[in-house]
Design a protein around this motif. Sequence first.
Motif, mmCIF file in Angstrom:
data_model
loop_
_atom_site.group_PDB
_atom_site.id
_atom_site.type_symbol
_atom_site.label_atom_id
_atom_site.label_comp_id
_atom_site.label_asym_id
_atom_site.label_seq_id
_atom_site.Cartn_x
_atom_site.Cartn_y
_atom_site.Cartn_z
ATOM 1 N N LEU A 6 0.878 -1.177 0.000
ATOM 2 C CA LEU A 6 0.000 0.000 0.000
ATOM 3 C C LEU A 6 0.908 1.218 0.000
ATOM 4 O O LEU A 6 1.526 1.516 1.019
ATOM 5 N N GLY A 7 1.009 1.878 -1.114
ATOM 6 C CA GLY A 7 1.932 3.013 -1.188
ATOM 7 C C GLY A 7 3.343 2.527 -0.922
ATOM 8 O O GLY A 7 3.826 1.609 -1.584
ATOM 9 N N ASP A 8 3.995 3.098 0.085
ATOM 10 C CA ASP A 8 5.370 2.687 0.394
ATOM 11 C C ASP A 8 5.428 1.673 1.542
ATOM 12 O O ASP A 8 6.497 1.358 2.034
ATOM 13 N N LYS A 9 4.290 1.138 1.960
ATOM 14 C CA LYS A 9 4.236 0.154 3.045
ATOM 15 C C LYS A 9 4.054 -1.247 2.497
ATOM 16 O O LYS A 9 3.314 -1.463 1.537
ATOM 17 N N SER A 10 4.723 -2.203 3.125
ATOM 18 C CA SER A 10 4.584 -3.612 2.767
ATOM 19 C C SER A 10 4.157 -4.378 4.000
ATOM 20 O O SER A 10 4.729 -4.202 5.078
ATOM 21 N N LEU A 11 3.151 -5.220 3.845
ATOM 22 C CA LEU A 11 2.611 -5.987 4.956
ATOM 23 C C LEU A 11 2.432 -7.443 4.554
ATOM 24 O O LEU A 11 2.213 -7.744 3.383
ATOM 25 N N LEU A 12 2.493 -8.330 5.525
ATOM 26 C CA LEU A 12 2.156 -9.730 5.317
ATOM 27 C C LEU A 12 0.874 -10.013 6.071
ATOM 28 O O LEU A 12 0.698 -9.574 7.216
ATOM 29 N N MET A 13 -0.036 -10.721 5.413
ATOM 30 C CA MET A 13 -1.302 -11.096 6.044
ATOM 31 C C MET A 13 -1.795 -12.393 5.435
ATOM 32 O O MET A 13 -1.291 -12.838 4.400
ATOM 33 N N VAL A 37 -10.434 0.467 7.088
ATOM 34 C CA VAL A 37 -10.387 -0.913 7.559
ATOM 35 C C VAL A 37 -9.235 -1.008 8.551
ATOM 36 O O VAL A 37 -8.142 -0.516 8.287
ATOM 37 N N THR A 38 -9.502 -1.615 9.697
ATOM 38 C CA THR A 38 -8.449 -1.848 10.684
ATOM 39 C C THR A 38 -8.226 -3.349 10.777
ATOM 40 O O THR A 38 -9.180 -4.126 10.913
ATOM 41 N N LEU A 39 -6.959 -3.758 10.679
ATOM 42 C CA LEU A 39 -6.614 -5.174 10.679
ATOM 43 C C LEU A 39 -5.265 -5.378 11.346
ATOM 44 O O LEU A 39 -4.564 -4.421 11.644
ATOM 45 N N ARG A 40 -4.915 -6.646 11.548
ATOM 46 C CA ARG A 40 -3.606 -6.981 12.112
ATOM 47 C C ARG A 40 -2.767 -7.606 10.996
ATOM 48 O O ARG A 40 -3.242 -8.458 10.261
ATOM 49 N N ALA A 41 -1.520 -7.135 10.905
ATOM 50 C CA ALA A 41 -0.626 -7.624 9.858
ATOM 51 C C ALA A 41 0.798 -7.685 10.397
ATOM 52 O O ALA A 41 1.097 -7.140 11.457
#
Length: 112
Positions: A6-13, A37-41
């Motif tokens: 997302l933009g300059d952010k990288s997440l694992l989910m 949206v609020t989530l845990r990643a």
Amino acid sequence: MKHVSLGDKSLLMGDDLADTLLEYARLVGDSDGADTVTLRAIGPDGSTAEVGILLNSSTSLVVESTHSDVVPPDNSEVVEDLRERMRAITRPASAQPEERWVESEYDNTDMI
């Protein structure tokens, strides 16, 4: 496990969350709406974080598969909430006619 950018952010989910988030983002964008949206990643440093994501027609979201063996944070409630939101967009509730107004039921001339 999927890698989400997302933009300059990288997440694992988890796969289910990533796929559902991508589909929900498409629906929000198609409707010219906006939502959060609020989530845990899992972040780039390997720690689990609570993440808030703003979705709108300008959101750029990339979802890629990974070969990670890491167990993703539980987001089953978030996935179900997103699916409910998706149903609200794709199958909005139909309008129900109001009860017919009967003047005699509201005639309060004796109170004047």
